[in-house]
Design a protein around this motif. Structure first.
Motif, mmCIF file in Angstrom:
data_model
loop_
_atom_site.group_PDB
_atom_site.id
_atom_site.type_symbol
_atom_site.label_atom_id
_atom_site.label_comp_id
_atom_site.label_asym_id
_atom_site.label_seq_id
_atom_site.Cartn_x
_atom_site.Cartn_y
_atom_site.Cartn_z
ATOM 1 N N GLU A 200 33.078 35.243 42.390
ATOM 2 C CA GLU A 200 31.769 35.140 43.025
ATOM 3 C C GLU A 200 30.913 36.381 42.795
ATOM 4 N N SER A 201 31.550 37.512 42.551
ATOM 5 C CA SER A 201 30.787 38.751 42.334
ATOM 6 C C SER A 201 30.524 39.029 40.864
ATOM 7 N N ALA A 202 31.058 38.211 39.964
ATOM 8 C CA ALA A 202 30.872 38.433 38.532
ATOM 9 C C ALA A 202 29.458 38.068 38.108
ATOM 10 N N PRO A 203 28.928 38.735 37.110
ATOM 11 C CA PRO A 203 27.599 38.356 36.583
ATOM 12 C C PRO A 203 27.614 36.915 36.091
ATOM 13 N N GLU A 204 26.496 36.257 36.214
ATOM 14 C CA GLU A 204 26.404 34.868 35.780
ATOM 15 C C GLU A 204 26.718 34.759 34.291
ATOM 16 N N GLY A 205 27.591 33.833 33.948
ATOM 17 C CA GLY A 205 27.949 33.609 32.559
ATOM 18 C C GLY A 205 29.015 34.539 32.028
ATOM 19 N N ALA A 206 29.502 35.477 32.856
ATOM 20 C CA ALA A 206 30.524 36.417 32.388
ATOM 21 C C ALA A 206 31.826 35.688 32.096
ATOM 22 N N LEU A 207 32.517 36.146 31.070
ATOM 23 C CA LEU A 207 33.785 35.549 30.673
ATOM 24 C C LEU A 207 34.939 36.431 31.145
ATOM 25 N N VAL A 208 36.032 35.793 31.509
ATOM 26 C CA VAL A 208 37.214 36.533 31.952
ATOM 27 C C VAL A 208 37.818 37.286 30.773
ATOM 28 N N ALA A 209 37.999 38.590 30.943
ATOM 29 C CA ALA A 209 38.615 39.406 29.898
ATOM 30 C C ALA A 209 40.096 39.630 30.174
ATOM 31 N N LYS A 210 40.420 39.930 31.426
ATOM 32 C CA LYS A 210 41.811 40.204 31.787
ATOM 33 C C LYS A 210 42.072 39.741 33.207
ATOM 34 N N VAL A 211 43.286 39.322 33.459
ATOM 35 C CA VAL A 211 43.775 39.058 34.813
ATOM 36 C C VAL A 211 45.033 39.908 34.970
ATOM 37 N N LEU A 212 44.947 40.921 35.840
ATOM 38 C CA LEU A 212 46.007 41.927 35.937
ATOM 39 C C LEU A 212 46.702 41.866 37.293
ATOM 40 N N PRO A 213 48.004 41.716 37.315
ATOM 41 C CA PRO A 213 48.731 41.801 38.590
ATOM 42 C C PRO A 213 48.874 43.246 39.025
ATOM 43 N N TRP A 214 48.883 43.477 40.322
ATOM 44 C CA TRP A 214 49.119 44.813 40.857
ATOM 45 C C TRP A 214 49.654 44.681 42.274
ATOM 46 N N PHE A 215 50.138 45.770 42.833
ATOM 47 C CA PHE A 215 50.648 45.798 44.204
ATOM 48 C C PHE A 215 49.805 46.783 45.009
ATOM 49 N N ASP A 216 49.406 46.358 46.200
ATOM 50 C CA ASP A 216 48.620 47.260 47.028
ATOM 51 C C ASP A 216 49.523 48.231 47.779
ATOM 52 N N GLU A 217 48.919 49.048 48.648
ATOM 53 C CA GLU A 217 49.680 50.108 49.326
ATOM 54 C C GLU A 217 50.748 49.578 50.268
ATOM 55 N N HIS A 218 50.670 48.288 50.602
ATOM 56 C CA HIS A 218 51.683 47.667 51.461
ATOM 57 C C HIS A 218 52.701 46.870 50.662
ATOM 58 N N GLY A 219 52.651 46.969 49.350
ATOM 59 C CA GLY A 219 53.594 46.281 48.494
ATOM 60 C C GLY A 219 53.300 44.805 48.305
ATOM 61 N N ARG A 220 52.054 44.396 48.607
ATOM 62 C CA ARG A 220 51.695 42.988 48.492
ATOM 63 C C ARG A 220 51.199 42.691 47.084
ATOM 64 N N SER A 221 51.621 41.533 46.545
ATOM 65 C CA SER A 221 51.191 41.124 45.214
ATOM 66 C C SER A 221 49.704 40.778 45.233
ATOM 67 N N ARG A 222 48.950 41.353 44.288
ATOM 68 C CA ARG A 222 47.516 41.119 44.209
ATOM 69 C C ARG A 222 47.145 40.783 42.768
ATOM 70 N N ILE A 223 45.895 40.365 42.593
ATOM 71 C CA ILE A 223 45.369 40.069 41.257
ATOM 72 C C ILE A 223 44.026 40.789 41.097
ATOM 73 N N ARG A 224 43.840 41.435 39.966
ATOM 74 C CA ARG A 224 42.557 42.037 39.623
ATOM 75 C C ARG A 224 41.992 41.296 38.404
ATOM 76 N N VAL A 225 40.771 40.797 38.536
ATOM 77 C CA VAL A 225 40.136 40.048 37.452
ATOM 78 C C VAL A 225 39.060 40.939 36.830
ATOM 79 N N GLU A 226 39.130 41.102 35.509
ATOM 80 C CA GLU A 226 38.118 41.862 34.795
ATOM 81 C C GLU A 226 37.327 40.924 33.898
ATOM 82 N N PHE A 227 36.015 41.093 33.900
ATOM 83 C CA PHE A 227 35.134 40.226 33.132
ATOM 84 C C PHE A 227 34.544 40.987 31.953
ATOM 85 N N ALA A 228 34.315 40.261 30.870
ATOM 86 C CA ALA A 228 33.717 40.877 29.677
ATOM 87 C C ALA A 228 32.236 41.108 29.934
#
Length: 228
Positions: A200-228
């Protein structure tokens, strides 16, 4: 009428029913009368092979009303769109059954917050109508073609898990059940929030470049999406 529907639910074969809970404990949570009355007889349950769930006051966090609605369970990964709602159950694909909080308790309507973006839609004018249209219908004659196909293809699902599309439908993945996997229910909802807010925060028409898994400070599985 509600008692008759509960009798039919039991006859249809509810599963994962919680231990008895007393009226005094229910009263402390200020739940609508019909919801509290149902929980006195069925303290949380599932129907349709675990794909449709109603929360109670339980020790298992995946079927416990309090744990599921705790800010640090999964709701932290979403924005304030979830704040007006108390989630009282869910579908295995992540759609939430919910009550909307009002100035004098809960409004009578029951909402469905659709899985991908938690957009709300009224699906029943009262809790009793919700029991008839959702719990009882799914127990006696499931009607949702996606859930029917999912259960047929994947089999029963443990209520501690949700089914998740990979890649996410929000990121352009196909609505193909061949791409569905089971995931811890809390983790699934956290990742859905990460994906939804990123998209929802990505620029209109932006394409997904990467989807990266990571863990937050509480050890919870998260996803970071990067757009081209």
């Amino acid at each position: 009428m509600l008692d008759a529907m509960i009798d039919r639910l039991i006859s249809a074969g509810v599963e994962h029913v919680g231990p008895p809970v007393d009226a005094a404990d229910l009263a402390r949570h200020g739940l609508p009368a019909d919801y509290a009355a149902l929980l006195e007889r069925l303290n949380g349950c599932t129907v349709n092979a675990g794909a449709v769930r109603l929360f109670g006051l339980r020790s298992e966090r995946h079927l416990d009303l309090r744990a599921w609605n705790a800010p640090d369970g999964w709701r932290f990964a979403w924005d304030d769109r979830v704040e007006p709602f108390l989630c009282i159950g869910q579908l295995a694909l992540g759609d939430q059954y919910a009550l909307r909080r009002g100035p004098a308790g809960y409004a009578p309507e029951v909402y469905l917050l659709e899985a991908d973006l938690l957009r709300p839609e009224v699906i029943a004018g009262s809790f009793a109508e919700f029991v008839a249209l959702e719990l009882l219908s799914n127990a006696e004659a499931p009607y949702d073609p996606v859930l029917i196909e999912a259960v047929a293809r994947l089999g029963p699902i443990d209520p501690a898990s949700n089914w998740v599309y990979t890649p996410s439908l929000v990121l352009g993945g196909p609505a193909d059940l061949a791409n569905v996997m089971a995931m811890d229910a809390y983790t699934a909802m956290v990742i859905s929030g990460d994906v939804a807010l990123a998209a929802e925060s990505a620029p209109e028409g932006a394409l997904v470049a990467k989807v990266l898994p990571w863990f937050d400070e509480h050890g919870r599985s998260r996803i970071r999406v990067e757009f081209a």
